[in-house]
Design a protein around this motif. Sequence first.
Motif, PDB file in Angstrom:
ATOM      1  N   PRO A 244       0.848  -1.204   0.000  1.00  0.00           N
ATOM      2  CA  PRO A 244       0.000   0.000   0.000  1.00  0.00           C
ATOM      3  C   PRO A 244       0.877   1.246   0.000  1.00  0.00           C
ATOM      4  O   PRO A 244       2.024   1.181   0.457  1.00  0.00           O
ATOM      5  N   ASN A 249      -0.799   4.935   6.294  1.00  0.00           N
ATOM      6  CA  ASN A 249      -0.653   4.925   7.760  1.00  0.00           C
ATOM      7  C   ASN A 249       0.494   5.821   8.211  1.00  0.00           C
ATOM      8  O   ASN A 249       1.038   5.653   9.285  1.00  0.00           O
ATOM      9  N   SER A 251       3.488   6.091   7.342  1.00  0.00           N
ATOM     10  CA  SER A 251       4.795   5.485   7.622  1.00  0.00           C
ATOM     11  C   SER A 251       5.688   5.680   6.413  1.00  0.00           C
ATOM     12  O   SER A 251       5.460   5.093   5.366  1.00  0.00           O
ATOM     13  N   ARG A 260       5.145   4.047  -3.689  1.00  0.00           N
ATOM     14  CA  ARG A 260       4.512   2.836  -4.189  1.00  0.00           C
ATOM     15  C   ARG A 260       3.361   3.211  -5.106  1.00  0.00           C
ATOM     16  O   ARG A 260       2.779   4.292  -4.987  1.00  0.00           O
TER      17      ARG A 260
END
Length: 950
Positions: A244, A249, A251, A260
């Motif tokens: 993902p 989140n 991070s 990504r």
Amino acid sequence: MDSKKSPLAENWLFSRPKLSHLRFVLGFSLLLLVFFICNLSTSTTFLSRRIKRPEDASSVISKCRQLKLHAGPPPHFHHRQQSDRFEEGSRPVLIRNAKIWTGRKNGTYVLNGDILLDKGIIKRIGHFHSATLQSYGSHLMVMDAKGSWVTPGIVDIHSHLGDGSAPELTGADDTNSFKGTIQPWLRSLDGLNTHDYSYPLSVAGGVTTALILPGSANAIGGQAFVIKLRETKEKSPSSMLLEPPYHINNSFPNPNLPPRWRHMKHACGENPSDVYKDTRMDTIWEFRKAYNTAKQIKDKQDEYCARALSNDWKDLGEFPNALQWEALVDVLRGRVKVNVHCYEAVDLDGLVRLSNEFSFPIAAFHHASEAYLVPDLLKKAYGKPPAIALFATNARYKREAYRASEFAPRILAQQGLTVLMKSDHSVLNSRYLLYEAQQAHFYGFPENLAIASVTSNSADVMGMGHRIGYVKEGYDADLVIWDSHPMALGATPVQVFIDGIAQLESPFTVSKPDTFQRSPKVPNFDEEARKAVTYEGLPPLLPQKRPLDSTIVFRNVKSVYKVEEGLMRQTQLGQANALGTVVARNGRIVCYGEAESCLVSATKDGSVFVIDLDGGSISPGLVSFGSPLGLEHINQEPSTNDGNVIDPLRHTVPDVLGGGSAMIRAVDGLQYASRDALLAYRAGVTVGVTAPARKGFYGGLGTSFSFSAEHKLEQGAIVQEITAVHVSVRHFSNPSVSTQIAALRRLLLGPSEGEAGVWFDKIKTGQMPLVVEAHSADIIATLIILKQQVEAETRQKLRFTITGASEAHLLAKELGENDIGIILNPPRPFPYVWEDRRILPGPPLSNNSAIIELVHNNVVVGIGCEEIWSARNLPFDVAWAAIESGARLSREQALAIGSVNLQKLLGVDIDETRMDLVATRGGDLLSFESRVVAVLSPRQQVVDLFEGEH
Ligand SMILES: *[C@@H]1O[C@H](CO)[C@@H](O)[C@H](O)[C@H]1NC(C)=O
Ligand SMILES: *[C@@H]1O[C@H](CO)[C@@H](O)[C@H](O)[C@H]1NC(C)=O
Ligand SMILES: *[C@@H]1O[C@H](CO)[C@@H](O)[C@H](O)[C@H]1NC(C)=O
């Protein structure tokens, strides 16, 4: 170029600097350097005397640099020793003696060897000596594939699994938001139900990864996410995600890593237009408005970053962003795989224009039923031509899909476009996604591309081709071991690995003939494919009926199937080196056996037409039941359909009809020569049985008709005017199941009233079957009791058939004992709704299929066609039932469940001398290597030939 030079150019480019100037410049630079070094310690720069460098400057700079990075895996990804999805404690696995479809060399590179899985990745491929594996000790799980085919896990580029869950419950459909047609900010992840019954079913079909797209009700439906289908230890939706985007989140392991891939759904044409009452013009304008907004933000960001990166902080302010638009801005940065639901040339054109107006690439067009007609248009899309994600034969359900062709995959591939097959789960059950590729292959899509269309190519189009979709060292350990060649009909996983973890606990396997281990020799449809293009998707399908008096000689016939005393029987005509001959005249077989004896009888005739069946056979035509085929041309277009009957349990039936006891006859609404009927006919399904279409309890009188007739008045067009009474007892929200049972009880045991009374009298006396659609085992049990009550009272045997019947296997014994027939529809079950949830899934999840379970209990079984387009696939469904049974269902029994059993169960008189006969070349009707070349119709006194038409 202007010949006049600017003063600046004069000075700095074309005149030589004077030495004194040079000295001055050097001296000044030295001074600057000293000044600069002195100021470093105080962390203020030369410029910041006047403009303060913001506190977060370094993070802004890092963010701006990030914007320029291309999405994809980090460098050296393949040097990883462990998958980020590795579950602690999962054991290493050695698969020995596999025949490995690697995905390499355009899907043509097959390797025999062993595969070592460890830490969630494919560690090694090859032939290993025991010494190599010693370090693993007894921890290593060893599996002997015994030469079985191994492919990468199936990758589904279009699924709604988890968002539109099975069984479907009203509170739980999270595929579409209806808050506006432009919603790039929504995320399919937010609706991902981890308890969808589909997960284990789809895994049992070899599906390991799926792109979960929002629905198509919106022009921009939202962001999509790639998941792996296995249950994780954490059991959360987030833990199912594959790569993902980091920001979901918050991070960011390392800001210098490439981002990504992100994913987004777009839709054009009928679906988004339908919900918002938009026209196509409105939808495209909504797109343009949205992209314009995103572009303005992107431009501001780019200006901002240009200044930040050159340390120009004066009045720079905040980084321009908008939470709602950031994903669409990322589309413009080329970092999002855009998947567009788009069918017709008009819509494809609109999106190709949009992609060029705003300069963003489209990853794939989905559905794209007219893509094969406009390959040049597709190549004009911004960047790379989009991939085309298709169904194999699911078509014609609305105008957009009307020109779809089973030949589209091969045609598009010839044009150099990438073709993917997709499920749109649960539109099609993704458990059988490989079947889509098999069908495409059957109609001429090359084998290497067909397998790639659901593995390597779908992984590449998803932006995940660096880790899934191939069997390569360093890739995710997602593999399927198959019980046959993957292109053989009915190929079923023996084991499925996701992240190196075996997914099937104690899989059931069935034995298959050795011939299933090689790829099927599919028939030649070159002529049909050419015509699909020439006629823009609507090639003429009506057969050219041969006159009564022609004689046809079929050579090289392997077997003849005939119905005798209600049972299917097969006669083998010789061996492989000396096959038989069949002579037909006036649509009837007049002789079959050895070549010489039959030819004598044929040569007496003047005109003789000879057809080589090349080891094929002649068998009775199949019968379609279960969809409104015969009453509809385009399912979603009311103006092409007969419509629904009035349900007397919900509405007042007008007096002019005789009130609530009116009995509607399907025969009155028949519409002949729909494309679905003609395609079914060409596949060997020659007769339809249909009941009046309904949305409630009450159906009416069924009818049986010929698929090849152009209209009702043609000879033999109506096979049987009235066949049976049809009703449904289902969990409609209203009225209750018990109310429906009460109505049925009164019709069977109460006073005989009105028109219904006339027909129910025939049911009570066993002259006509009662056909009840019921799914839940509880309703089926209630119906069994009702039948017993009626028979006790009338002392007559009822003819009773239950259709749908997803949970019938739970009562197989009772159904057999009570002489109730079952028509399974769909033939391979799926837990669509609550009353379907207790399915018997069949191998590898259960030893028996529902069909076998019922047949073993002496139940007469038939199989249905779910939708009007699927009638053409009945031969595949019948063949599949036989394959899935091991050898427990003979070829004769299998053909019977698609023909004579249906006739018995639906009240169609069986006249063995008047049945259509279907001639197939290259194998019998159950073979995945044969095609129908002729239909002989004694009823219509004609022979139809499907070759040599020009
Ligand atoms: C890939 O395979 C297809 C079909 O077999 C073929 O037409 C095509 O040229 C191949 N492409 C490459 C790059 O080899
Ligand atoms: C964020 O997601 C990544 C997967 O990309 C995962 O590895 C990480 O543990 C997650 N972090 C938190 C705090 O949930
Ligand atoms: C599956 O069913 C067959 C026939 O009904 C039986 O012979 C076989 O033992 C069963 N296999 C398992 C694993 O139960």
